[in-house]
Design a protein around this motif. Structure first.
Motif, PDB file in Angstrom:
ATOM      1  N   TYR A  87       0.884  -1.260   0.048  1.00 34.12           N
ATOM      2  CA  TYR A  87       0.009   0.093   0.109  1.00 34.12           C
ATOM      3  C   TYR A  87       0.908   1.231  -0.033  1.00 34.12           C
ATOM      4  N   LYS A  88       2.013   1.367   0.739  1.00 34.72           N
ATOM      5  CA  LYS A  88       2.714   2.498   1.101  1.00 34.72           C
ATOM      6  C   LYS A  88       3.403   2.660  -0.248  1.00 34.72           C
ATOM      7  N   VAL A  91       1.665   4.065  -3.071  1.00 30.40           N
ATOM      8  CA  VAL A  91       1.294   5.632  -2.999  1.00 30.40           C
ATOM      9  C   VAL A  91       2.690   6.486  -3.214  1.00 30.40           C
ATOM     10  N   ARG A 356     -12.122  -4.116  -1.818  1.00 29.26           N
ATOM     11  CA  ARG A 356     -10.571  -4.265  -1.489  1.00 29.26           C
ATOM     12  C   ARG A 356     -10.642  -5.804  -1.444  1.00 29.26           C
ATOM     13  N   VAL A 401      -1.863  -2.139   6.458  1.00 28.81           N
ATOM     14  CA  VAL A 401      -2.862  -1.122   6.513  1.00 28.81           C
ATOM     15  C   VAL A 401      -4.225  -2.030   6.702  1.00 28.81           C
ATOM     16  N   PHE A 402      -4.443  -2.894   6.252  1.00 27.30           N
ATOM     17  CA  PHE A 402      -5.915  -3.896   6.259  1.00 27.30           C
ATOM     18  C   PHE A 402      -5.790  -4.914   7.253  1.00 27.30           C
ATOM     19  N   ARG A 412     -13.790  -1.228   8.689  1.00 25.88           N
ATOM     20  CA  ARG A 412     -12.569  -0.567   8.586  1.00 25.88           C
ATOM     21  C   ARG A 412     -12.460   0.652   7.675  1.00 25.88           C
ATOM     22  N   TRP A 413     -13.440   0.854   7.133  1.00 27.07           N
ATOM     23  CA  TRP A 413     -13.521   1.956   6.271  1.00 27.07           C
ATOM     24  C   TRP A 413     -14.144   3.123   7.052  1.00 27.07           C
ATOM     25  N   ARG A 421     -13.662   7.006   6.349  1.00 29.65           N
ATOM     26  CA  ARG A 421     -12.264   7.453   6.285  1.00 29.65           C
ATOM     27  C   ARG A 421     -11.885   7.896   4.945  1.00 29.65           C
ATOM     28  N   ASP A 423      -8.534   8.738   4.771  1.00 29.29           N
ATOM     29  CA  ASP A 423      -7.151   8.463   4.518  1.00 29.29           C
ATOM     30  C   ASP A 423      -6.618   7.218   4.099  1.00 29.29           C
ATOM     31  N   ILE A 424      -7.780   6.359   3.700  1.00 31.70           N
ATOM     32  CA  ILE A 424      -7.298   4.964   2.808  1.00 31.70           C
ATOM     33  C   ILE A 424      -8.155   4.948   1.689  1.00 31.70           C
ATOM     34  N   SER A 425      -7.658   4.333   0.783  1.00 35.04           N
ATOM     35  CA  SER A 425      -8.439   4.076  -0.281  1.00 35.04           C
ATOM     36  C   SER A 425      -8.286   2.506  -0.885  1.00 35.04           C
TER      37      SER A 425
END
Ligand code: HEM
Length: 503
Positions: A87-88, A91, A356, A401-402, A412-413, A421, A423-425
């Motif tokens: 995830y990171k 991005v 997801r 992240v998940f 979690r969303w 949220r 801040d996550i996608s």
């Protein structure tokens, strides 16, 4: 007989020359590459000169990431491929370096020959892409997407009635939702659309052909571009292009005739015809722009709806939570509408989690680096020309992240206050400047279908036919394979209420 031998000899000579050229090209490229790559390190990966991940590549890549790290590279002959699995990292690379990753690798078979260079998805970054995306944007950006909501609502009501009358065929009903929407949006069709309509079937033939040649290396001309000059190698692709363009042009011509007779429904095509000069579109580009909406938006939307059904059937607890919110906000005397969206964050969370959990474009779509990208955190370089994929499956299952990524957890969303949220996608729609341009329309489709489906039915698994949630096609846009789901209406007068809400 003599002629046969003569042409066979000629063919051998051509193949011989081609092989020699390829060999020379390979040597030159390797010398060039080895000099460049010495400067900084490539992301690690298998040593082989020609590595192929085999079937279900996104899953294989996720496993490989455990051995090589979240960003790894491999070669297919001259082609260098980088797969991003975290995830990171997605991005840091796909999002932050979006300008350097706005292009596509050369899709010679699918892009140049089959699509005549006109299919937005496959067009390289440049002037044509800007014109095409600008025209699409006019109809698909958030403020324009709103105008399609009444059609989406009406298609959603059809979906409920279809499921009530023929629950076994739920996959086809989801396809009907998506096909009807696209045909109305694109061509202003105002008669009911069915998945078995001849024009829908014909478009699907072309979409299937495209799906066959898009994956890199599937067609010989993608591996040996020099063969593009050998007519028999590309003759089928040329024929397919002619047929596809013929179909797309004939559909535009129907609208053109309606415009001339002053009886056209407003649609994407009427808009394009009115603004053709403004966007500098040739007739063929215009036909492709309209025609390829179906390929890009139909199967993907249908799959998204079917995965929501699959998630609901296999996760009764999550389903009950969302139904409690629907009962509170909507009640049972009317159907949910778009006006309820703000009050239904759990519905949104449910479909985001579905995106997801079972990503639709599960391996992501190919981007091309147009300059060297230095990935600062690790000092790796992704050299110019590399094909780069953000692996949607691995990114959505990144446990940093998940947590418990195999679990289906819509909560979690949401933040502590129950709000969505930001801040996550789930990155369902891809990355950077090539992100799906239809995402706002698609989100609206999936929102209204999820809300209506779970308001109308309790969806269950049949204990004697448990659902294999990994049973989908191994293709760019996946398609769930048939599974049984039981749809029990949550109210006695479901059909009556739905019909009353059509007005
Ligand atoms: C749930 C439904 C959908 C999903 C999951 C989806 C997913 C995607 C993905 C992953 C890409 C490639 C992004 C990348 O390169 O990183 C894409 C591109 C695209 N999508 Fe969608 N899509 C959906 C619906 C739609 C709809 C409804 C339309 C149009 C009405 C549409 C039109 C397009 C177009 C034109 C592109 C090409 C953009 C470009 O290459 O510049 N999509 N989509």
């Amino acid at each position: 007989m003599l002629t046969m031998t003569g042409s066979a000899l000629l063919a051998f000579q051509i193949i011989g020359i081609v092989l020699i050229c390829l060999l020379m090209l390979l040597v030159v490229r390797r010398i060039d590459d080895s000099q460049r790559y010495r400067v900084s390190a490539l992301p690690p990966g298998p040593e082989a000169q020609w590595f192929h991940p085999g079937p279900k590549a996104p899953l294989k890549y996720a496993q490989m990431a455990e051995a090589y790290g979240p960003v790894f590279s491999y070669r297919q002959g001259n082609r260098l491929i980088v797969i991003i699995n975290g995830y990171k990292e997605v991005v840091d690379i796909m999002q932050k370096h979006n300008a350097e990753l706005a292009s596509r690798p050369d899709f010679i078979a699918a892009g140049e020959f089959l699509s005549g260079g006109m299919r937005t998805l496959l067009v390289n970054n440049g002037e044509r892409l800007r014109r095409l995306r600008r025209a699409l944007h006019s109809q698909l950006q958030p403020t324009a997407a709103v105008q399609h909501k009444p059609i989406q609502y009406s298609c959603g009501l059809d979906l409920i009635i279809d499921l009530l009358q023929d629950p076994e065929n739920h996959i086809n009903h989801a396809k009907r939702f998506a096909a009807s929407l696209i045909m109305t949006m694109t061509y202003g069709k105002n008669t009911p659309t069915y998945y078995t309509d001849p024009e829908v079937l014909e478009i699907n033939v072309h979409t299937t052909r495209l799906g066959k040649v898009v994956p890199a290396g599937q067609h010989v001309v993608d591996n040996y571009p020099i063969l593009r000059h050998v007519p028999f190698v590309v003759s089928t692709l040329r024929k397919w292009h002619k047929e596809e363009l013929g179909l797309f042009s004939s559909m535009v011509n129907v609208v053109r005739t309606q415009v001339e007779a002053n009886r056209a429904q407003p649609s994407f095509t009427t808009y394009l015809l009115e603004h053709q000069a403004e966007y500098g579109l040739s007739d063929d580009e215009l036909a492709y722009l309209a025609g390829s909406m179906f390929g890009a938006g139909s199967d993907s939307t249908a799959t998204a709806i079917t995965f929501v059904i699959m998630a609901a059937a296999t996760n009764p607890h999550a389903q009950a939570e969302i139904q409690a919110q629907l009962d509170l906000v909507v009640g049972r005397d009317r159907v949910p509408t778009f006006d309820d969206e703000k009050a239904l964050p759990l519905v949104v969370a449910f479909y985001l989690e579905s995106f997801r959990w079972r990503p639709i474009s599960w391996g992501g779509f190919a981007h091309r680096a147009t300059s060297d990208i230095i990935w600062a955190s690790n000092g790796y370089v992704i050299p110019e020309g590399t094909t780069v994929y953000g692996n949607h499956w691995a990114v959505g299952h990144d446990s940093s992240v998940f947590s418990e990524p195999e679990e289906f957890k819509p909560s979690r969303w949401l933040d502590d206050t129950g709000r969505l949220r930001e801040d996550i996608s789930p990155f369902t729609y891809g990355f950077g400047r090539r992100v799906c341009i239809g995402q706002h329309v698609a989100n609206n489709s999936v929102f209204i279908s999820t809300a209506l489906l779970l308001w109308a039915f309790n969806i269950r698994e049949d204990p004697v036919a448990p659902i294999d949630t990994m049973n989908f096609t191994d293709s760019g846009t996946v398609r769930p394979l048939p599974f049984k789901a039981i749809f029990s209406p949550r109210l006695d007068k479901l059909e009556e209420i739905v019909e009353a809400c059509r007005a």
